[in-house]
Write a protein that holds these residues in place. Structure first.
Motif, PDB file in Angstrom:
ATOM      1  N   PHE A  72       0.879  -1.285  -0.139  1.00 53.90           N
ATOM      2  CA  PHE A  72      -0.202   0.226  -0.068  1.00 53.90           C
ATOM      3  C   PHE A  72       0.574   1.040  -0.468  1.00 53.90           C
ATOM      4  CE2 PHE A  72      -2.504  -3.138   1.879  1.00 53.90           C
ATOM      5  CZ  PHE A  72      -4.030  -3.118   1.589  1.00 53.90           C
ATOM      6  N   GLU A  73       1.835   1.553   0.998  1.00 54.38           N
ATOM      7  CA  GLU A  73       2.707   2.546   0.933  1.00 54.38           C
ATOM      8  C   GLU A  73       3.401   2.354  -0.418  1.00 54.38           C
ATOM      9  OE1 GLU A  73       2.694  -0.141   2.639  1.00 54.38           O
ATOM     10  OE2 GLU A  73       2.632   0.228   4.917  1.00 54.38           O
ATOM     11  N   LEU A  74       4.189   1.437  -0.593  1.00 53.57           N
ATOM     12  CA  LEU A  74       4.890   1.949  -2.058  1.00 53.57           C
ATOM     13  C   LEU A  74       3.490   2.325  -3.380  1.00 53.57           C
ATOM     14  CD1 LEU A  74       7.270   1.212  -4.270  1.00 53.57           C
ATOM     15  CD2 LEU A  74       6.293  -0.601  -4.521  1.00 53.57           C
ATOM     16  N   TYR A  75       2.525   2.034  -3.567  1.00 55.04           N
ATOM     17  CA  TYR A  75       1.594   2.591  -4.373  1.00 55.04           C
ATOM     18  C   TYR A  75       0.982   3.851  -4.244  1.00 55.04           C
ATOM     19  CZ  TYR A  75       1.413  -2.465  -5.876  1.00 55.04           C
ATOM     20  OH  TYR A  75       1.044  -3.739  -6.692  1.00 55.04           O
ATOM     21  N   ASP A  76       0.806   3.395  -3.418  1.00 57.17           N
ATOM     22  CA  ASP A  76       0.817   5.192  -2.430  1.00 57.17           C
ATOM     23  C   ASP A  76       1.227   6.799  -3.306  1.00 57.17           C
ATOM     24  OD1 ASP A  76      -2.112   7.314  -1.211  1.00 57.17           O
ATOM     25  OD2 ASP A  76       0.287   7.706   0.321  1.00 57.17           O
ATOM     26  N   THR A  77       2.640   5.638  -3.704  1.00 57.01           N
ATOM     27  CA  THR A  77       3.272   7.433  -3.305  1.00 57.01           C
ATOM     28  C   THR A  77       4.045   7.195  -4.543  1.00 57.01           C
ATOM     29  OG1 THR A  77       4.518   5.862  -1.048  1.00 57.01           O
ATOM     30  CG2 THR A  77       6.099   6.859  -2.662  1.00 57.01           C
ATOM     31  N   LEU A  78       3.477   6.016  -5.241  1.00 56.75           N
ATOM     32  CA  LEU A  78       3.871   6.263  -6.851  1.00 56.75           C
ATOM     33  C   LEU A  78       2.407   7.292  -7.241  1.00 56.75           C
ATOM     34  CD1 LEU A  78       4.403   2.591  -7.952  1.00 56.75           C
ATOM     35  CD2 LEU A  78       5.747   4.031  -7.471  1.00 56.75           C
ATOM     36  N   GLU A  79       1.417   6.704  -6.803  1.00 50.60           N
ATOM     37  CA  GLU A  79       0.224   7.469  -6.988  1.00 50.60           C
ATOM     38  C   GLU A  79       0.817   8.966  -7.424  1.00 50.60           C
ATOM     39  OE1 GLU A  79      -4.967   7.243  -6.470  1.00 50.60           O
ATOM     40  OE2 GLU A  79      -3.050   6.024  -5.772  1.00 50.60           O
ATOM     41  N   GLN A  80       0.698   9.433  -5.565  1.00 53.32           N
ATOM     42  CA  GLN A  80       1.426  10.633  -5.214  1.00 53.32           C
ATOM     43  C   GLN A  80       2.256  11.283  -6.403  1.00 53.32           C
ATOM     44  OE1 GLN A  80       1.556  11.355  -1.415  1.00 53.32           O
ATOM     45  NE2 GLN A  80       0.421   9.688  -0.755  1.00 53.32           N
ATOM     46  N   ARG A  81       3.427  10.665  -6.405  1.00 56.48           N
ATOM     47  CA  ARG A  81       4.202  10.638  -7.456  1.00 56.48           C
ATOM     48  C   ARG A  81       3.493  10.789  -8.803  1.00 56.48           C
ATOM     49  NH1 ARG A  81       9.635   9.487  -3.930  1.00 56.48           N
ATOM     50  NH2 ARG A  81       9.740  10.314  -2.214  1.00 56.48           N
ATOM     51  N   GLY A  82       2.572  11.201  -9.453  1.00 58.34           N
ATOM     52  CA  GLY A  82       2.686  10.930 -10.208  1.00 58.34           C
ATOM     53  C   GLY A  82       2.924   9.638 -11.761  1.00 58.34           C
ATOM     54  N   LYS A  83       3.613   8.506 -11.253  1.00 61.29           N
ATOM     55  CA  LYS A  83       4.537   7.883 -11.755  1.00 61.29           C
ATOM     56  C   LYS A  83       3.344   6.437 -11.924  1.00 61.29           C
ATOM     57  CE  LYS A  83       8.845   8.918  -9.513  1.00 61.29           C
ATOM     58  NZ  LYS A  83       9.552   8.937 -10.522  1.00 61.29           N
ATOM     59  N   ASN A  84       2.741   6.615 -12.511  1.00 65.53           N
ATOM     60  CA  ASN A  84       1.100   5.508 -13.481  1.00 65.53           C
ATOM     61  C   ASN A  84       1.842   4.781 -13.931  1.00 65.53           C
ATOM     62  OD1 ASN A  84      -0.651   7.993 -11.915  1.00 65.53           O
ATOM     63  ND2 ASN A  84      -0.552   8.598 -13.636  1.00 65.53           N
ATOM     64  N   GLU A  85       3.206   4.821 -15.036  1.00 58.83           N
ATOM     65  CA  GLU A  85       3.559   4.211 -16.032  1.00 58.83           C
ATOM     66  C   GLU A  85       3.741   2.979 -15.042  1.00 58.83           C
ATOM     67  OE1 GLU A  85       5.895   3.479 -19.553  1.00 58.83           O
ATOM     68  OE2 GLU A  85       5.715   5.167 -18.587  1.00 58.83           O
TER      69      GLU A  85
END
Length: 294
Positions: A72-85
Motif C-alpha cells: 500500500f505504501e509503495l502504491y500510494d507513493t507512486l500515485e502521489q508522485r504521478g508515476k502512473n506507468e
C-alpha cells in the motif's frame, strides 16, 4: 476433461550455488534485468491461463509472498508522485486476491516431496508444475503450448528440448514414440542415463502438466537418487497406467540455478528488450574486447 487451472512452483531450495548472495535473499528473488526470476515463471503460467498459483516454500522465503502481495505504501507513493506507468505495470503483475497459496515443505526431501506437499491445494484435478530455476524466452510461452497439447490428449505432458547427444547423460531423457497433435508419445523416461545409452537427445526442461493420481504414488514413494523422493520415479510408475506426451519446446531456456545460466539470462533478456538492446549490445562488445580473465 478438466481444465488446467492450477500451477505449482517448488521454491524451497536453499540456492547454495549462489552463496553469499542467497544468504538472506531467496534465489528465486534474484533479478534478471528488473524482475525476480520467479516473476518470469509466474508470468509464463498466467499467459497459459493459470488461475491459481501454489508456492511450496521453506524457511526464509517470506519475501516471495510479500512480492506477490499489495504494498500500500509503495502504491500510494507512486500515485502521489504521478508515476502512473510504473504503478500500472506493478498492478498488472499482481495476482488477484485469493489467486496465490503458500505451503511449507519443511524437510528437504526432493522435488517429488515438494510436489506432494501441494496435494491439498491442488485437489483432484490436473495441474502444471514449473521449476522456478528454469526461465523461458519465446514469443509464445512454453506452458501455453503444453496446455494446447493437453487439451488434445487429456493426459500428462512433459516439455522437452534437444541437447548435444554427448551431453544426454547429464539430464532426464525421454524416449520418442509416434506423433500426437503438436507433440509425441513418450515411450520411456530415465534420469541421467549412462553415457551412450540414452534413447534420444530430448531432455526434460522443467515444465510439466500432471494428473492428480501422481499424488497417490508420491504418498508411498521410496527415496531414490540422492536419498530424495524423485518425481521421475513417480512419473514412471504413473506411465504404466496413463500415457505421457512430450512437447518439444524450441525457444530458449536458461538455468538460473547456476551462475552461468543466470548471467546468460540477464544478457539475453536485456538484448530482447527494445529499450536496452542497442546500448547493451555495444557494452557487451566493448567488454569482450577490454576485459580479460583474472
Amino acid at each position: 476433461m478438466k481444465k488446467v487451472r492450477k500451477a505449482v512452483f517448488p521454491v524451497a531450495g536453499l540456492g547454495t550455488r549462489f552463496l553469499p548472495a542467497t544468504k538472506a535473499i531467496p534465489k528465486e528473488m534474484l533479478t534478471v534485468v528488473d524482475r525476480p526470476v520467479i516473476q518470469y515463471v509466474v508470468d509464463e503460467a498466467r499467459e497459459a491461463g493459470i488461475e491459481h498459483f501454489i508456492f511450496v516454500t521453506g524457511r526464509n522465503k517470506a519475501v516471495i509472498e510479500d512480492h506477490f502481495d499489495i504494498q500500500f505504501e509503495l502504491y500510494d507513493t507512486l500515485e502521489q508522485r504521478g508515476k502512473n506507468e510504473i504503478l500500472e505495470r506493478l498492478q498488472q503483475l499482481q495476482p488477484a486476491p485469493g489467486q496465490t497459496s503458500f505451503t511449507r515443505q519443511q524437510v528437504p526431501l526432493g522435488l517429488g516431496h515438494a510436489v506432494w506437499c501441494a496435494r491439498e491445494l491442488v485437489g483432484d484435478e490436473p495441474f502444471a508444475l514449473l521449476l522456478p530455476d528454469m526461465i523461458m524466452q519465446s514469443r509464445k510461452s512454453c506452458l501455453a503450448s503444453m496446455v494446447e497439447l493437453y487439451e488434445n490428449t487429456g493426459s500428462n505432458i512433459v516439455a522437452v528440448q534437444e541437447c548435444d547427444p554427448a551431453e544426454a547423460h547429464k539430464y532426464g531423457i525421454v524416449g520418442r514414440g509416434e506423433p500426437a497433435h503438436t507433440g509425441f508419445r513418450i515411450t520411456g523416461m530415465v534420469e541421467k542415463p549412462a553415457p551412450g545409452t540414452a534413447a534420444s537427445n530430448l531432455y526434460i526442461n522443467g515444465r510439466y502438466i500432471l494428473q492428480p493420481e501422481i499424488f497417490g504414488i508420491l504418498e508411498g514413494q521410496e527415496r531414490g537418487a540422492g536419498n530424495e523422493i524423485q518425481l521421475t520415479d513417480a512419473m514412471l510408475r504413473l506411465a504404466k497406467d496413463q500415457p505421457f506426451y512430450g512437447y518439444r519446446y524450441e525457444g530458449r531456456t536458461y538455468d538460473c540455478g547456476s551462475p552461468e545460466g543466470f548471467v546468460e539470462a540477464n544478457v539475453a533478456f536485456a538484448l530482447w528488450r527494445s529499450d536496452l538492446s542497442a546500448s547493451m549490445a555495444g557494452s557487451i562488445r566493448s567488454l569482450l574486447d577490454e576485459i580479460k580473465p583474472l
